[in-house]
Scaffold this motif. Structure first.
Motif, short mmCIF file in Angstrom:
data_model
loop_
_atom_site.label_atom_id
_atom_site.label_comp_id
_atom_site.label_asym_id
_atom_site.label_seq_id
_atom_site.Cartn_x
_atom_site.Cartn_y
_atom_site.Cartn_z
N HIS A 139 12.66 17.85 -8.29
CA HIS A 139 12.98 18.03 -6.88
C HIS A 139 12.23 17.01 -6.06
O HIS A 139 11.15 16.57 -6.43
N CYS A 177 17.74 11.36 -16.80
CA CYS A 177 16.34 11.80 -16.69
C CYS A 177 15.91 12.47 -17.99
O CYS A 177 16.65 13.25 -18.58
N GLU A 203 13.12 26.03 -13.67
CA GLU A 203 14.50 26.37 -14.04
C GLU A 203 15.25 25.14 -14.52
O GLU A 203 15.07 24.05 -14.00
N HIS A 204 16.10 25.36 -15.50
CA HIS A 204 16.96 24.28 -15.96
C HIS A 204 17.97 23.91 -14.88
O HIS A 204 18.34 24.75 -14.07
N ARG A 205 18.44 22.69 -14.96
CA ARG A 205 19.58 22.32 -14.14
C ARG A 205 20.80 23.05 -14.71
O ARG A 205 20.90 23.25 -15.91
N GLN A 206 21.71 23.44 -13.85
CA GLN A 206 22.90 24.15 -14.31
C GLN A 206 23.78 23.22 -15.14
O GLN A 206 23.79 22.01 -14.91
N GLN A 240 26.13 14.07 -12.96
CA GLN A 240 25.69 14.30 -11.59
C GLN A 240 24.63 13.28 -11.19
O GLN A 240 23.84 12.86 -12.02
N TYR A 298 12.92 14.14 -18.21
CA TYR A 298 11.98 15.22 -17.86
C TYR A 298 10.59 15.03 -18.45
O TYR A 298 10.03 15.94 -19.04
N THR A 301 13.61 21.11 -13.66
CA THR A 301 14.41 20.33 -12.72
C THR A 301 13.49 19.50 -11.84
O THR A 301 12.42 19.96 -11.47
N MET A 308 21.63 12.88 -8.29
CA MET A 308 20.95 13.51 -7.17
C MET A 308 20.72 12.44 -6.13
O MET A 308 20.05 11.45 -6.39
N ALA A 317 20.78 12.26 -12.83
CA ALA A 317 20.26 13.47 -13.47
C ALA A 317 20.51 13.48 -14.98
O ALA A 317 19.75 14.05 -15.75
#
Lengths: 121, 408, 120
Positions: free
Chosen positions: C37, C74, C94-97, C103, C76, C35, C105, C71
């Motif tokens: 941030h 993206c 961690e993966h995005r839920q 979504q 990654y 993810t 951000m 999101a």
């Protein structure tokens, strides 16, 4: 830097034949849009992992003789160049007529730069 | 005799990707095959005119998911050739390691799919279980599982610590043991041989004239592999291609199986011989650019520990803790590519060729990607006529078709 | 003929190769790009990430002081994290839920004043 051998339009098939008989493998062909000057078509041959590149410069709307009767493998790439740049090849063994990737209603050549796109708009 | 035209694909249980073949059949015998392409054409080559040449690295990786690392490697080598950049030796070895791991996971994927194509689902799952281990190595060392994004112009973005190398070697030993257990089944089993031997024979002359590449060419008795040209670290490691002489589906399967094991050896050798040093070089082209780009893929050290749960039965040993000094990987990209280059690398499916042309701007003028499946479709059209309809899935899969590659 | 038999027997008595998700969740390796941030307080709205992003999923408005990332677009690759001059971007493992709709951000920060204005 890339070393290329210039090629003229009437030599295309003869050179292909010569390489075919000499045991060269056709790696691929590359079409490049060079704007006003037209197109450049590269013929990449390979023998024992040594490559040879021929550069053919043509003005737009030239019909290029197909080398697919010599190298069957050239049929896909020639059809692809027709789709992307609108370069016509004469006597491709399996001619998709510009519809290898494109649908029948598409008329603009997707990979060409401004000069061609303007003409068609 | 009455002829029937049968559509094969684009949706077919055996095909992982949408290849469409119009098969003209007489009774059960195929007499003609015509391909139709264009289901996944995305025009990625054209994107080079809008995106920065550094961004293209991530874009060419997405030409094909399975061999992403090798696409990026080929592209970066081309740009480096144009800009006259000498990549640090360590980066070359790292590229080799990740490239070969990609070959392993691609071949294991294919071996599984091939087993599935002739209806051996148990074998398919066994191969994919081994593949999961390789995917874990990717995830732990590159940060992503499939599209790894480790190559950049000038070098690589991540480094391997000695502990990681050791862990990779351990994993490879386990994987190799597991693959060898499957060797007798995939290569000697009666049912497998019955389905593959003598199907889709491509003679030695045909293979060369039709421009076949990769396992297709080597399965027909030609010892040609782009790795012999010595890209990345292959020039120093030495390389002998694997050759089979029968030219049928079985020979192509055997080439891929043996190449998988060979790639394990190459990874081990590369790890053993990997020199210390920088992993990315500063890139300076002919034209000055005032926006240097800092690549520091490794700010705080990678992979401290692995969050292991007790149900995770795939990983045998957790990678140990480690610390890497920050800031050891830095490269600046200055200037813009101006010139032409042709580069070749050996993808899992065969020889991949890039033609790159830059005209001194931040966008490339032309990026031409000749993928292996593109070269392997004409031979496929030549070997299909004469075979039985029931063998078509096996023969089509034996070229390892990747249509996303082909159409780009 | 019985090559697989040994394997079958071994598999019969070995631990399962698969996990009973969601009761057993596989962990991620350190360094996995899961993810994205941003620490918006440190962001200087220089737009480097927007310019360098290969998938063009980041939009930065330096006047309004907003930083948004699509999101779903993206890929990654972590290029934005590498190029950020203030290191305010980071990737967690961690993966995005999973989500039922797309979504975005969106972050609102304080746009940095120009040096001239700050001096006044």
């Amino acid at each position: 830097m890339l070393e290329t051998i210039p090629l003229s339009l009437d030599e295309v098939v003869a050179v292909a034949k010569e390489h075919f008989d000499g045991g060269w493998r056709l790696v691929t062909m590359t079409a490049v849009d060079v704007g006003e000057a037209g197109f450049e078509i590269f013929y990449h041959y390979d023998k024992d992992l040594v490559m040879k590149h021929y550069r053919l410069s043509i003005p737009k709307e030239t019909v290029v003789p197909s080398i697919s009767p010599v190298y069957f493998a050239a049929l896909l790439v020639e059809n692809e160049s027709r789709d992307q740049f609108g370069i016509c090849f004469s006597d491709i063994v399996l001619d998709f007529g510009g519809h290898l990737y494109l649908e029948a209603e598409v008329r603009a050549m997707p990979f060409c730069k401004v000069s061609v796109a303007q003409k068609q708009s | 005799m009455a002829r029937t035209i049968l559509p094969f694909g684009p949706q077919h249980p055996v095909l992982p990707e949408p290849l469409h073949l119009k098969l003209t059949i007489e009774d059960e015998i195929v007499v003609e095959a015509l391909p139709t392409l264009g289901y996944v054409h995305r025009g990625l080559e054209k994107l080079c005119e809008v995106r920065d040449f550094n961004q293209m690295v991530q874009i060419v990786e997405r030409v094909c998911g399975i061999c992403s690392c090798l696409h990026a490697l080929c592209y970066c080598e081309g740009i480096e050739q144009i800009m006259g950049v000498e990549v640090p030796r360590r980066a070359k070895y790292l590229r080799t390691i990740w490239g070969e791991l990609h070959r392993v996971h691609s071949h294991l994927l294919w071996l599984g799919l091939f087993a599935d194509a002739f209806g051996f689902e148990s074998l398919f799952m066994q191969f994919w279980r081994v593949r999961e281990r390789i995917m874990d190595i990717m995830e732990a060392t590159c940060g992503n599982r499939v599209v790894v994004s480790v190559n950049v112009v000038g070098g690589v973005r991540r480094d391997l610590s000695p502990e990681q190398c050791q862990w990779i070697e351990q994993q490879l030993i386990i994987s190799e043991k597991e693959i060898r257990q499957l060797q007798t089944t995939i290569l000697n089993d009666y049912t497998v041989k019955k389905r593959c031997c003598g199907k889709g024979v491509l003679t030695k002359e045909q293979a060369y004239q039709l421009g076949a590449v990769g396992p297709m060419l080597r399965g027909s008795g030609w010892a040609q592999d782009a790795r012999q040209t010595g890209y990345a670290a292959f020039g120093e490691l030495g390389f002998e291609p694997i050759v089979e002489y029968d030219g049928d589906s079985y020979a192509r399967c055997a080439v891929r199986f043996r190449e998988t094991l060979q790639s394990f050896d190459i990874v081990r050798l590369a790890i053993a011989r990997m020199p210390a040093g920088e992993t990315a070089a500063n890139v300076e082209g002919a034209n000055e650019d005032d926006t240097p780009r800092i690549i520091s893929g490794n700010r705080g050290g990678i992979m401290q520990s692995y969050n292991r749960d007790k149900h995770h039965s795939i990983t045998a040993a957790p990678p140990p803790d480690l610390d890497i000094p920050a800031g050891s990987l830095a490269a600046k990209v200055k200037g813009k590519p101006d010139g032409e280059a042709v580069t070749r690398v050996e993808q899992p499916r065969g020889e991949l060729m890039y033609y790159l042309k830059g005209v001194g701007s931040k966008n490339m003028d032309r990026v031409r990607i000749r993928t292996p499946t593109f070269a392997n479709i004409p031979p496929l059209l030549a070997i299909l006529p004469g075979c039985e309809l029931a063998d078509v899935p096996v023969i089509v899969l034996s070229i390892d078709p990747c249509i996303s590659c082909t159409e780009r | 003929m019985f090559n697989m038999t040994k394997n079958v027997v071994a598999n019969l008595f070995a631990k399962s190769s698969t996990r009973l998700y969601p009761f057993a969740v596989r962990g991620h390796f350190e360094g996995f790009r899961g993810t994205l941030h941003i620490n918006i307080d440190e962001c200087i709205f220089c737009r480097t990430c927007q310019i360098k992003c290969p998938s063009q999923c980041i939009a930065v408005d330096n006047k309004a002081g907003t930083w948004t990332c699509e999101a779903m677009s993206c890929v990654y690759c972590g290029v934005c994290v590498d190029v950020c001059p203030t290191s305010c971007l980071s990737m967690s493992k961690e993966h995005r839920q999973v989500a039922t709709e797309k979504q975005t951000m969106a972050y609102q920060g304080v746009p940095k004043k120009k040096k001239k204005e700050a001096a006044e």
